[in-house]
Design an enzyme around this catalytic site. Structure first.
Site, PDB file in Angstrom:
ATOM      1  NE  ARG A  86      -3.572   0.016   3.003  1.00 23.16           N
ATOM      2  CZ  ARG A  86      -3.896  -0.567   3.912  1.00 23.16           C
ATOM      3  NH1 ARG A  86      -3.805   0.002   5.180  1.00 23.16           N
ATOM      4  NH2 ARG A  86      -4.694  -1.699   4.141  1.00 23.16           N
ATOM      5  NE  ARG A 156      -1.779   1.716   9.523  1.00 18.60           N
ATOM      6  CZ  ARG A 156      -2.564   0.620   9.391  1.00 18.60           C
ATOM      7  NH1 ARG A 156      -3.521   0.540   8.472  1.00 18.60           N
ATOM      8  NH2 ARG A 156      -2.458  -0.202  10.394  1.00 18.60           N
ATOM      9  CE  LYS A 219      -5.540  -0.722  11.627  1.00 21.81           C
ATOM     10  NZ  LYS A 219      -6.525  -1.356  10.602  1.00 21.81           N
ATOM     11  CE  LYS A 221      -6.776   3.079   9.656  1.00 15.72           C
ATOM     12  NZ  LYS A 221      -7.905   2.512   8.908  1.00 15.72           N
ATOM     13  CB  CYS A 440     -13.650  -3.557   2.164  1.00 17.42           C
ATOM     14  SG  CYS A 440     -14.342  -5.239   2.525  1.00 17.42           S
ATOM     15  CB  CYS A 446      -9.206  -9.285   3.112  1.00 13.36           C
ATOM     16  SG  CYS A 446      -9.261  -8.824   4.892  1.00 13.36           S
ATOM     17  CB  CYS A 485     -14.561  -9.127   8.258  1.00 12.24           C
ATOM     18  SG  CYS A 485     -13.455  -7.834   8.860  1.00 12.24           S
ATOM     19  CB  CYS A 489     -11.798  -1.748   5.324  1.00  6.50           C
ATOM     20  SG  CYS A 489     -10.747  -2.896   6.429  1.00  6.50           S
TER      21      CYS A 489
HETATM   22 FE1  SRM Z   1      -8.870  -1.959   6.927  1.00  7.12          FE
HETATM   23  C1  SRM Z   1      -7.314  -4.648   8.401  1.00  7.12           C
HETATM   24  C2  SRM Z   1      -8.182  -3.065   3.835  1.00  7.12           C
HETATM   25  C3  SRM Z   1      -9.570   1.165   5.421  1.00  7.12           C
HETATM   26  C4  SRM Z   1     -10.215  -0.818   9.641  1.00  7.12           C
HETATM   27  N1  SRM Z   1      -7.691  -3.373   6.061  1.00  7.12           N
HETATM   28  C5  SRM Z   1      -7.187  -4.493   6.879  1.00  7.12           C
HETATM   29  C6  SRM Z   1      -6.446  -5.363   6.090  1.00  7.12           C
HETATM   30  C7  SRM Z   1      -4.861  -4.828   5.968  1.00  7.12           C
HETATM   31  C8  SRM Z   1      -6.459  -6.949   6.710  1.00  7.12           C
HETATM   32  C9  SRM Z   1      -5.232  -7.442   7.381  1.00  7.12           C
HETATM   33  O1  SRM Z   1      -5.239  -6.900   8.638  1.00  7.12           O
HETATM   34  O2  SRM Z   1      -4.619  -8.341   7.069  1.00  7.12           O
HETATM   35  C10 SRM Z   1      -7.060  -5.382   4.735  1.00  7.12           C
HETATM   36  C11 SRM Z   1      -6.088  -5.620   3.477  1.00  7.12           C
HETATM   37  C12 SRM Z   1      -7.094  -6.392   2.492  1.00  7.12           C
HETATM   38  C13 SRM Z   1      -6.500  -6.632   1.152  1.00  7.12           C
HETATM   39  O3  SRM Z   1      -6.430  -7.714   0.832  1.00  7.12           O
HETATM   40  O4  SRM Z   1      -6.129  -5.622   0.529  1.00  7.12           O
HETATM   41  C14 SRM Z   1      -7.665  -4.108   4.854  1.00  7.12           C
HETATM   42  N2  SRM Z   1      -8.639  -1.351   4.788  1.00  7.12           N
HETATM   43  C15 SRM Z   1      -8.391  -1.889   3.749  1.00  7.12           C
HETATM   44  C16 SRM Z   1      -8.557  -0.978   2.600  1.00  7.12           C
HETATM   45  C17 SRM Z   1      -7.696  -1.245   1.467  1.00  7.12           C
HETATM   46  C18 SRM Z   1     -10.115  -1.437   2.101  1.00  7.12           C
HETATM   47  C19 SRM Z   1     -10.583  -0.687   0.920  1.00  7.12           C
HETATM   48  O5  SRM Z   1     -11.294  -1.376   0.064  1.00  7.12           O
HETATM   49  O6  SRM Z   1      -9.938   0.337   0.388  1.00  7.12           O
HETATM   50  C20 SRM Z   1      -8.502   0.462   3.032  1.00  7.12           C
HETATM   51  C21 SRM Z   1      -6.902   0.982   2.954  1.00  7.12           C
HETATM   52  C22 SRM Z   1      -6.924   2.268   3.510  1.00  7.12           C
HETATM   53  C23 SRM Z   1      -5.664   2.906   3.434  1.00  7.12           C
HETATM   54  O7  SRM Z   1      -5.211   3.451   2.278  1.00  7.12           O
HETATM   55  O8  SRM Z   1      -5.069   2.862   4.546  1.00  7.12           O
HETATM   56  C24 SRM Z   1      -8.860   0.196   4.691  1.00  7.12           C
HETATM   57  N3  SRM Z   1      -9.808  -0.198   7.429  1.00  7.12           N
HETATM   58  C25 SRM Z   1      -9.948   0.925   6.553  1.00  7.12           C
HETATM   59  C26 SRM Z   1     -10.633   1.924   7.170  1.00  7.12           C
HETATM   60  C27 SRM Z   1     -11.450   3.113   6.819  1.00  7.12           C
HETATM   61  C28 SRM Z   1     -10.688   4.283   7.066  1.00  7.12           C
HETATM   62  O9  SRM Z   1      -9.559   4.214   7.502  1.00  7.12           O
HETATM   63  O10 SRM Z   1     -11.133   5.402   6.661  1.00  7.12           O
HETATM   64  C29 SRM Z   1     -11.183   1.120   8.479  1.00  7.12           C
HETATM   65  C30 SRM Z   1     -11.932   1.861   9.621  1.00  7.12           C
HETATM   66  C31 SRM Z   1     -11.692   3.034  10.373  1.00  7.12           C
HETATM   67  C32 SRM Z   1     -10.894   2.608  11.535  1.00  7.12           C
HETATM   68  O11 SRM Z   1      -9.623   2.245  11.321  1.00  7.12           O
HETATM   69  O12 SRM Z   1     -11.289   2.397  12.587  1.00  7.12           O
HETATM   70  C33 SRM Z   1     -10.213   0.012   8.620  1.00  7.12           C
HETATM   71  N4  SRM Z   1      -8.685  -2.636   8.628  1.00  7.12           N
HETATM   72  C34 SRM Z   1      -9.353  -1.962   9.685  1.00  7.12           C
HETATM   73  C35 SRM Z   1      -9.360  -2.864  10.807  1.00  7.12           C
HETATM   74  C36 SRM Z   1      -9.880  -2.711  12.165  1.00  7.12           C
HETATM   75  C37 SRM Z   1      -9.243  -1.848  12.926  1.00  7.12           C
HETATM   76  C38 SRM Z   1      -9.568  -1.623  14.553  1.00  7.12           C
HETATM   77  O13 SRM Z   1      -9.703  -0.684  14.885  1.00  7.12           O
HETATM   78  O14 SRM Z   1     -10.333  -2.672  15.017  1.00  7.12           O
HETATM   79  C39 SRM Z   1      -8.467  -3.886  10.499  1.00  7.12           C
HETATM   80  C40 SRM Z   1      -8.134  -5.201  11.185  1.00  7.12           C
HETATM   81  C41 SRM Z   1      -6.910  -4.815  12.151  1.00  7.12           C
HETATM   82  O15 SRM Z   1      -6.225  -3.547  12.408  1.00  7.12           O
HETATM   83  O16 SRM Z   1      -6.725  -5.768  13.121  1.00  7.12           O
HETATM   84  C42 SRM Z   1      -8.133  -3.741   9.125  1.00  7.12           C
HETATM   85 FE1  SF4 Z   2     -10.798  -7.429   4.944  1.00  4.92          FE
HETATM   86 FE2  SF4 Z   2     -12.553  -6.908   6.751  1.00  4.92          FE
HETATM   87 FE3  SF4 Z   2     -11.187  -4.762   5.959  1.00  4.92          FE
HETATM   88 FE4  SF4 Z   2     -12.951  -6.020   4.134  1.00  4.92          FE
HETATM   89  S1  SF4 Z   2     -13.429  -5.141   6.187  1.00  4.92           S
HETATM   90  S2  SF4 Z   2     -11.130  -5.478   4.064  1.00  4.92           S
HETATM   91  S3  SF4 Z   2     -12.998  -8.178   4.891  1.00  4.92           S
HETATM   92  S4  SF4 Z   2     -10.664  -6.507   6.884  1.00  4.92           S
END
Ligand code: SRM
Ligand code: SF4
Length: 575
Positions: A86, A156, A219, A221, A440, A446, A485, A489
């Site tokens: 990324r 991030r 993390k 943000k 997402c 993922c 899930c 995201c």
């Molecule tokens: Fe996310 C984890 C994809 C935005 C909350 N996110 C992941 C992972 C890395 C899975 C992993 O841990 O192995 C996913 C990778 C999937 C893949 O195959 O690419 C993933 N997140 C994404 C993206 C690519 C979704 C998308 O379709 O665009 C976004 C990348 C953003 C970026 O450029 O940095 C993405 N993730 C978000 C957001 C939205 C935002 O930030 O505005 C959230 C919710 C906001 C927040 O952070 O509270 C988000 N991602 C999570 C979480 C839950 C964090 C938590 O507080 O519990 C995880 C899991 C974790 O961190 O344990 C996670």
């Molecule tokens: Fe993966 Fe869940 Fe984030 Fe979708 S919402 S990219 S399934 S971690």
């Protein structure tokens, strides 16, 4: 009410009851670990287990193709490993030369050939074989693109509202977004040594001024919104800066802290949360505000249980007033009271739009952010970039803009799309649901996905479009979001319709978030399949079509009419 905080733990001392990730960071030599050795191990497509945690700080994830996981296991083969990288692109702004590099990297160094625009205005490459990682990082670096701190327990990618009709303010806000991004970067040279072959002259860094040896508990943000657009979902950020505009210039920011969306199904200790407004700062103060808030989370965040370690839980536990008092103390001045703002929308303005300076912006719809290999849109984008007459800007809605196009160049850009028979969607050609939809990545890359999202959302939208068309709501903007899930995201709990994966083909349904993005939705239906989702939504959409007040939004209608009880705060989220 503000409480007195205990003294923070000693910098660089390991926390009491540290989580396993804290221990990995502790012995990582400032994020170096054994990554270099793992990259040259030809016996496996993977790297060491601890290093899989550390590479996230370098913007990289080890993944495996879940579509073939079972079949490979049955054949006693190791999983089909590859890597996702990324980039860090503050505010989503990227030059044409950088886009061309991104395109060629996707074509030549990944197995998927695709580019994935993310919900935080950056992009990902999927399916990178281990042996290509270094070349990929080097090619990006050559064009001044990096993936440092795109993931991991650090700040991030910093988001920023892209809408160009507010251009003077946008430029100022964008500059602050990039400055915050730079200022909060880790200091370690590990990225340059591991991926770009820089010599380790220091024998390992001995000081990490902001983060210390253990970086953040989790993390972090940050995003800057420019009202009336809340396209970055400012209330979901750990720190959200809300721009206050006076006389068409940036006057300062209201500061929102402790937003976040991730949770675990049925674990009531975890919940999405909208942030608290703690006051106003000037543009000059914003970087220090960000620095000190990050440092407060470094000092007081939970380092034992990663499920509870985001800043939102620190804010909920200590109280926003306590955090503000601590921030005032560290800043050496008190924040001013906030300035009221109004939120009007969150979507993108698709199609051609003339800017105040007479130039043109073109916003292109990219369904769920996926630019698949050799698709007409992906090829057209690189051809348009090759014209070198515009910059590109990734929006918080997974779309892309070509910006700053002179009158004389518009025709050349149009020709690129018409040659490929690509129609340029605008806000009248797509349904209000589809143009406001996000999903997402989810399957197959993922590891946390429980259900499809990006690959399934277009099908569900076609079903729902039949319903809204019959009800004469086809053009109404309704924000719909899906994730595989509960991690959130695609920010589903801030969608007026949110679908969150439970198991293959089954989703929990959340309704009632505000159109402006300052109120969360509520869980209304559990474990629904496609028929269940449509059956649940049909009567509500019908009532909305017949009983809504002038200009009333779907989420607001559901709450006003009592179909949905809006949660009062994050902890009330689980019914
Ligand atoms: Fe996310 C984890 C994809 C935005 C909350 N996110 C992941 C992972 C890395 C899975 C992993 O841990 O192995 C996913 C990778 C999937 C893949 O195959 O690419 C993933 N997140 C994404 C993206 C690519 C979704 C998308 O379709 O665009 C976004 C990348 C953003 C970026 O450029 O940095 C993405 N993730 C978000 C957001 C939205 C935002 O930030 O505005 C959230 C919710 C906001 C927040 O952070 O509270 C988000 N991602 C999570 C979480 C839950 C964090 C938590 O507080 O519990 C995880 C899991 C974790 O961190 O344990 C996670
Ligand atoms: Fe993966 Fe869940 Fe984030 Fe979708 S919402 S990219 S399934 S971690």
């Amino acid at each position: 009410m503000s409480i007195k905080l205990p003294s923070p733990k000693q910098p660089d001392a390991l926390a009491e009851n540290p989580s396993p990730v804290e221990i990995i960071k502790d012995s990582s030599d400032y994020l170096r670990g054994d990554i270099t050795d793992g990259l040259t191990d030809n016996l496996t497509g993977a790297i060491g287990t601890s290093d899989q945690t550390l590479i996230k700080f370098h913007g990289i994830y080890q993944q495996d193709n879940r579509d073939v996981r079972m079949e490979r296991a049955a054949r006693k083969l190791e999983p089909d490993y590859s890597f996702m990288l990324r980039l860090r692109i503050p505010g989503g702004l990227i030059t044409p030369a950088q886009w061309l590099a991104v395109n060629s990297v996707a074509n030549e160094l990944t197995e998927t050939g695709s580019i994935r625009l993310t919900t935080r205005q950056t992009l990902q490459f999927h399916g990178i074989p281990k042996e290509n990682l270094r070349s990929l990082v080097a090619t990006c670096e050559h064009r001044l693109l990096d993936s440092i701190a795109a993931c991991g327990d650090v700040n991030r990618n910093v988001m920023c509202t892209p809408h160009a009709e507010l251009s003077p303010t946008h430029t100022a806000a964008y500059d602050i977004a990039t400055a915050i991004s730079r200022r909060l970067l880790p200091a370690t040279r590990a990225y340059y040594e591991i991926w770009l072959g820089e010599e380790n002259l220091t024998g390992g860094i001995t000081e990490e001024p902001l983060y210390g040896k253990h970086y953040l508990p989790r993390k972090f943000k940050i995003g800057i919104a420019i009202p009336p657009s809340n396209d970055i979902d400012v209330y979901s950020q750990d720190i959200g800066f809300v721009s206050v505009v006076k006389n068409n210039s940036l006057h300062g920011f209201n500061i929102i802290i402790g937003g976040g969306l991730g949770m675990t199904h049925s674990d009531t200790r975890t919940y999405p949360r909208v942030g608290d407004d703690i006051g106003f700062c000037t543009p000059k103060q914003a970087i220090d505000v960000a620095w000190h808030l990050v440092a407060i989370q470094r000092d007081y965040g939970n380092r034992s249980d990663r499920k509870l370690s985001r800043f939102k839980y620190t804010v909920a536990r200590l109280g926003a007033a306590t955090i503000k008092a601590e921030l005032d103390k560290r800043l050496g001045f008190a924040l001013e009271p906030s300035v009221p703002v109004q939120w009007m929308h969150r979507g993108d303005y698709l199609g051609w739009h003339r800017r105040p300076d007479g130039k043109w912006d073109l916003t292109l719809f990219v369904e769920n952010g996926r630019l698949a290999a050799e698709t007409s849109l992906k090829n057209a984008l690189s051809e348009a970039a090759a014209l070198d007459c515009c910059s590109l800007l990734i929006t918080p809605n997974q779309n892309i803009m070509l910006i700053n196009i002179a009158d004389s160049d518009r025709i050349r850009v149009e020709a690129v799309f018409s040659r490929r028979k690509l129609s340029i969607e605008d806000n009248t050609t797509l349904s209000g649901l589809r143009r406001n939809a996000m999903a997402c990545v989810s399957m197959p890359t993922c590891p946390l996905a429980m259900a499809e999202a990006e690959r399934y959302m277009p099908t569900l939208l076609t079903r729902l479009e039949n319903e809204v068309t019959t009800l004469n709501l086809r053009q109404n903007d309704i924000i719909i979001r899906m994730t595989g899930c509960p991690n959130g995201c695609a920010r589903p709990y801030l969608g007026e319709i949110g679908l969150v994966g439970k198991s293959p083909g089954r989703y929990n349904l959340y309704l009632g978030a505000s159109y402006g993005g300052d109120r969360l939705s509520s869980l209304v239906g559990k474990n629904l399949n496609e028929e269940g989702i449509v059956a649940f939504l049909r009567p509500l959409l019908e009532k909305y079509a017949n009983q809504r007040q002038d200009d009333e939004r779907f989420g607001d209608f559901l709450v006003r009419t009592g179909h949905v009880k809006a949660p009062q705060c994050g902890a009330d989220f689980h019914p």
